[in-house]
Design a protein around this motif. Sequence first.
Motif, PDB file in Angstrom:
ATOM      1  N   LYS A  87     -69.059 -11.814 -34.861  1.00  0.00           N
ATOM      2  CA  LYS A  87     -69.288 -11.076 -33.518  1.00  0.00           C
ATOM      3  C   LYS A  87     -68.541 -11.664 -32.459  1.00  0.00           C
ATOM      4  N   PRO A  88     -67.572 -11.262 -31.967  1.00  0.00           N
ATOM      5  CA  PRO A  88     -66.918 -12.073 -30.708  1.00  0.00           C
ATOM      6  C   PRO A  88     -67.754 -11.943 -29.626  1.00  0.00           C
ATOM      7  N   THR A  89     -67.588 -12.878 -28.766  1.00  0.00           N
ATOM      8  CA  THR A  89     -68.577 -12.837 -27.422  1.00  0.00           C
ATOM      9  C   THR A  89     -67.723 -12.344 -26.292  1.00  0.00           C
TER      10      THR A  89
ATOM     11  N   ALA B 217     -64.763 -14.839 -24.207  1.00  0.00           N
ATOM     12  CA  ALA B 217     -63.601 -14.867 -24.829  1.00  0.00           C
ATOM     13  C   ALA B 217     -62.612 -14.603 -23.775  1.00  0.00           C
TER      14      ALA B 217
ATOM     15  N   GLU C 110     -61.552 -18.187 -28.036  1.00  0.00           N
ATOM     16  CA  GLU C 110     -62.883 -18.019 -27.810  1.00  0.00           C
ATOM     17  C   GLU C 110     -63.337 -19.490 -28.410  1.00  0.00           C
TER      18      GLU C 110
ATOM     19  N   TYR D 297     -57.074 -16.369 -31.593  1.00  0.00           N
ATOM     20  CA  TYR D 297     -57.200 -15.139 -32.349  1.00  0.00           C
ATOM     21  C   TYR D 297     -56.634 -13.770 -32.024  1.00  0.00           C
TER      22      TYR D 297
ATOM     23  N   ALA E  87     -56.955  -9.882 -31.665  1.00  0.00           N
ATOM     24  CA  ALA E  87     -58.317  -8.993 -31.871  1.00  0.00           C
ATOM     25  C   ALA E  87     -57.713  -7.579 -31.944  1.00  0.00           C
TER      26      ALA E  87
ATOM     27  N   ALA F   6     -67.790  -4.726 -30.331  1.00  0.00           N
ATOM     28  CA  ALA F   6     -67.922  -6.230 -30.828  1.00  0.00           C
ATOM     29  C   ALA F   6     -69.026  -6.225 -32.132  1.00  0.00           C
TER      30      ALA F   6
ATOM     31  N   CYS G 116     -67.502  -6.234 -35.995  1.00  0.00           N
ATOM     32  CA  CYS G 116     -66.277  -6.776 -36.385  1.00  0.00           C
ATOM     33  C   CYS G 116     -66.360  -7.769 -37.604  1.00  0.00           C
TER      34      CYS G 116
ATOM     35  N   LEU H 242     -64.166 -11.518 -39.413  1.00  0.00           N
ATOM     36  CA  LEU H 242     -63.074 -12.290 -38.877  1.00  0.00           C
ATOM     37  C   LEU H 242     -62.154 -12.675 -40.236  1.00  0.00           C
TER      38      LEU H 242
ATOM     39  N   VAL I 256     -59.626 -11.094 -35.621  1.00  0.00           N
ATOM     40  CA  VAL I 256     -60.813 -10.317 -35.641  1.00  0.00           C
ATOM     41  C   VAL I 256     -60.424  -8.821 -35.645  1.00  0.00           C
TER      42      VAL I 256
END
Length: 161
Positions: free
Chosen positions: A90-92, A95, A113, A119, A121, A126, A129, A131, A141
Motif C-alpha cells: 500500500k503506497p503512502t 510519495a 517513497e 518505483y 507506479a 492505493a 496495489c 509491489l 507498484v
Amino acid sequence: MPMKSKVTFSRFTTAITVIIFVAFYIGCISSIHNKPAFFILLSIYVLLIACAVLFGAAYIEADADYIVMGSILRRRKIPIRNVASVELFKPTMGAIRIFASGGFMGYWGFFIENDIGRYYAFYGKASDCFLIRMKDGAKYVLGCNQPHKMVEYIQSQLQKS
C-alpha cells in the motif's frame, strides 16, 4: 490461462480527472474569441488527452511470460523471468513524484517513497496495489480490482519458472 483485472479509480482520482477535463473544456469554449489563448488551451487539452490514452491506468494482465500494464492505447510488458518477488503493498500519500501523475487518470510514472525507494507506479487507488521487485533492482507498484488474486497468480507463474 492468463489473468486480467481492471483498474478502478479512487474517488479522488475520478474527481481530479473529471475536474481537469472539464476545466480545460470550459477554458477552450470560453476563449474561442481569443485565438492565442484558445490555441494554447486546446494544445494543452490535446496533450492531456494523449497522456490519458497512452499512460492512464486501465488494466493489469498477467500470463506465463509477461505482466502487462494496459492503457487505452498502450501496453507495457514486464517479463516474468525478470521478476524477483511480488507482494501486496500500500503506497503512502507521502510519495514524491519524480515524473508522474498523482491522480490524473490514475497514478502512473516514477515516484520515490521512504520505504522502498524509487518505483514506477501504475494504479487507480492505493488500497488495490501490489509491489513487484525485479532482479535488476527496479520496482513497480501496480494496482487492479483483484490484487490478492493477481499476486497469487504471478507467484504461481514465478514458481513454474
